[in-house]
Design an enzyme around this catalytic site. Structure first.
Site, PDB file in Angstrom:
ATOM      1  N   GLY A  11       2.116 -18.925   4.421  1.00  0.00           N
ATOM      2  CA  GLY A  11       2.995 -18.990   5.441  1.00  0.00           C
ATOM      3  C   GLY A  11       2.587 -19.436   6.667  1.00  0.00           C
ATOM      4  O   GLY A  11       1.623 -19.962   6.828  1.00  0.00           O
ATOM      5  N   THR A  36       8.598 -17.833   0.317  1.00  0.00           N
ATOM      6  CA  THR A  36       8.634 -18.727   1.293  1.00  0.00           C
ATOM      7  C   THR A  36       7.376 -19.429   2.005  1.00  0.00           C
ATOM      8  O   THR A  36       7.616 -20.179   2.948  1.00  0.00           O
ATOM      9  CB  THR A  36       9.365 -17.623   2.639  1.00  0.00           C
ATOM     10  OG1 THR A  36       8.326 -16.633   2.785  1.00  0.00           O
ATOM     11  CG2 THR A  36      10.695 -16.968   2.201  1.00  0.00           C
ATOM     12  N   GLY A  37       6.384 -19.101   1.389  1.00  0.00           N
ATOM     13  CA  GLY A  37       5.268 -19.929   1.599  1.00  0.00           C
ATOM     14  C   GLY A  37       5.231 -21.163   1.078  1.00  0.00           C
ATOM     15  O   GLY A  37       5.895 -21.342   0.161  1.00  0.00           O
ATOM     16  N   LYS A  92      11.175  -4.506  -0.662  1.00  0.00           N
ATOM     17  CA  LYS A  92      10.494  -4.436  -1.437  1.00  0.00           C
ATOM     18  C   LYS A  92       8.942  -4.761  -0.854  1.00  0.00           C
ATOM     19  O   LYS A  92       7.843  -3.939  -1.123  1.00  0.00           O
ATOM     20  CB  LYS A  92      10.544  -4.964  -2.866  1.00  0.00           C
ATOM     21  CG  LYS A  92      11.644  -4.261  -3.656  1.00  0.00           C
ATOM     22  CD  LYS A  92      12.072  -4.989  -4.755  1.00  0.00           C
ATOM     23  CE  LYS A  92      10.962  -5.310  -5.837  1.00  0.00           C
ATOM     24  NZ  LYS A  92      11.542  -6.233  -7.240  1.00  0.00           N
ATOM     25  N   TYR A 146      15.337  -6.274   6.754  1.00  0.00           N
ATOM     26  CA  TYR A 146      14.056  -6.761   7.388  1.00  0.00           C
ATOM     27  C   TYR A 146      13.558  -5.551   8.599  1.00  0.00           C
ATOM     28  O   TYR A 146      12.446  -5.019   8.406  1.00  0.00           O
ATOM     29  CB  TYR A 146      14.190  -7.827   8.153  1.00  0.00           C
ATOM     30  CG  TYR A 146      13.276  -8.398   8.834  1.00  0.00           C
ATOM     31  CD1 TYR A 146      12.179  -9.083   7.954  1.00  0.00           C
ATOM     32  CD2 TYR A 146      13.007  -8.723  10.372  1.00  0.00           C
ATOM     33  CE1 TYR A 146      10.816  -9.506   8.580  1.00  0.00           C
ATOM     34  CE2 TYR A 146      11.855  -8.980  10.869  1.00  0.00           C
ATOM     35  CZ  TYR A 146      10.699  -9.568  10.106  1.00  0.00           C
ATOM     36  OH  TYR A 146       9.731 -10.054  10.746  1.00  0.00           O
ATOM     37  N   LYS A 150      10.247  -3.193   8.190  1.00  0.00           N
ATOM     38  CA  LYS A 150       9.029  -3.096   8.990  1.00  0.00           C
ATOM     39  C   LYS A 150       9.033  -1.755   9.569  1.00  0.00           C
ATOM     40  O   LYS A 150       7.823  -1.166   9.935  1.00  0.00           O
ATOM     41  CB  LYS A 150       9.218  -4.039  10.041  1.00  0.00           C
ATOM     42  CG  LYS A 150       9.332  -5.501   9.583  1.00  0.00           C
ATOM     43  CD  LYS A 150       7.857  -5.887   8.899  1.00  0.00           C
ATOM     44  CE  LYS A 150       7.832  -7.198   8.728  1.00  0.00           C
ATOM     45  NZ  LYS A 150       6.397  -7.716   8.153  1.00  0.00           N
ATOM     46  N   TYR A 160      -0.900   6.932   5.912  1.00  0.00           N
ATOM     47  CA  TYR A 160      -2.167   6.750   5.318  1.00  0.00           C
ATOM     48  C   TYR A 160      -3.529   7.031   6.198  1.00  0.00           C
ATOM     49  O   TYR A 160      -4.391   7.528   5.755  1.00  0.00           O
ATOM     50  CB  TYR A 160      -2.258   5.323   4.554  1.00  0.00           C
ATOM     51  CG  TYR A 160      -1.781   5.281   2.979  1.00  0.00           C
ATOM     52  CD1 TYR A 160      -2.746   5.236   2.230  1.00  0.00           C
ATOM     53  CD2 TYR A 160      -0.517   5.331   2.575  1.00  0.00           C
ATOM     54  CE1 TYR A 160      -2.481   5.049   0.736  1.00  0.00           C
ATOM     55  CE2 TYR A 160      -0.463   5.577   1.188  1.00  0.00           C
ATOM     56  CZ  TYR A 160      -1.312   5.371   0.380  1.00  0.00           C
ATOM     57  OH  TYR A 160      -1.126   5.239  -0.963  1.00  0.00           O
TER      58      TYR A 160
END
Length: 330
Positions: A11, A36-37, A92, A146, A150, A160
């Protein structure tokens, strides 16, 4: 030699990160599913013996043999024209992709950084936006796929860090521009320049009073690099606080390109943020970072790049090869 995995490597931003980390003397493992890259963004790196490319979707299990020092998760559709077409894949890659890569970071004892976004602030009620602001997001609106991907990405990264003690970093990226942006990806800067180069009217959504703050890509990469090597684990805004209205920005593009288009106005999309400006106090204090490239200089470099592209690139569709495939898989 330190080894770094960069997802979303083909990207716009990922390709610049690959270049930077090669220059820093690291072995770069680039990963992208190319939805999209574009391989054209990294083909100049392919002959480098310290660079390898993996065509892989990070929402599937990720295996990297050998040691890893850093994992940089920058894979995600990043413009509305993309994530409105593939909303499930967008969710995802933020959820399952981040989970897979955090598991890899835990197994490899690698430091992990995610590309979050100013979109976690939604259509903000606080201006400028500080990292302590929790945001004003519509989770069920068209942009929610989106924004919430995020926000979840940040939450699982911190989980984590706290539960598994994985070394994590979170960069909240504001509007960024520079060479290798896709001309037709729907974001305002390439859209305006593309329209200027094609001799089309410049399209403003809304009345043009909404604001954005544009950061040149080299400045952004420097901020990301410093954050990765820092000891700071909470989110950090990286962007240029120089705010401008979209109407003023359109006038700058017309002056830059020497063209004489009309400006036409269309309805503002749902939940489009009215104001966007980063508070970069933390970046200054913790990283010693602030942007160096003026908008005038950055726009000139970016315009020269777009102007150098073959003419057929100006008319390429924004649809990418993999969109229909991913729609079927979802």
């Amino acid at each position: 030699m330190k080894r770094v995995l960069i997802t979303g490597a083909a990207g716009f931003l990922g390709s610049h990160l690959c270049e930077r980390f090669l220059k820093e003397g690291m072995y770069v493992i680039a990963m992208d599913n190319l939805i999209t890259g574009d391989l054209r963004n990294i083909e100049h790196l392919m002959p480098n013996p310290n660079f390898e490319f993996n065509h892989h979707d990070v929402t599937k299990y990720v295996h990297i043999p050998g040691e890893l020092d850093y994992i940089m998760h920058f894979a995600s559709p990043a413009s509305p024209i993309d994530y409105l077409k593939i909303p499930i894949q967008t969710l995802k890659v933020g959820a399952m992709g981040t989970h897979n890569l955090l598991g890899l970071a835990l197994a490899k004892k690698a430091r992990f950084i995610i590309a979050s976004t100013s979109e976690v602030y939604g259509d903000p009620l606080v201006h400028p936006q500080t990292e302590e602001y929790w945001g004003h997001v519509n989770p069920i609106g068209p942009r929610g796929c989106y924004d919430e991907a995020k926000r979840y990405q940040e939450a699982i990264t911190m989980a984590y860090h706290r539960y598994h003690e994985v070394e994590t970093r979170i960069v909240r990226i504001f509007n960024t521009y520079g060479p290798r942006m896709r001309l037709n990806d729907g974001r305002v800067l390439p859209a305006f320049i593309g329209q200027a180069l094609r001799g089309e009217d410049i399209t403003i959504f809304g009345d043009g009073s909404q604001t954005r703050a544009f950061c040149y890509v080299d400045d952004l990469v420097e901020g990301i690099y410093r954050l990765l090597l820092s000891d700071y684990t909470l989110p950090v805004n990286i962007g240029n606080p120089s705010e401008i209205t979209i109407k003023e920005f359109a006038e700058e593009i017309i002056a830059l390109t020497g063209t004489d288009q009309k400006v036409v106005y269309k309805d503002l999309p749902q939940d489009d943020p009215k104001q966007r400006q980063p508070d970069i106090t933390k970046a200054k204090e913790i990283l010693g970072w602030e942007p160096k490239v003026s908008r005038e200089e950055g726009l000139r470099i970016t315009y020269d790049y777009f102007r150098s592209l073959p003419k057929e690139r100006l008319y390429e569709e924004s649809n990418h090869r993999g969109f229909e495939t991913f729609k079927k898989e979802e």
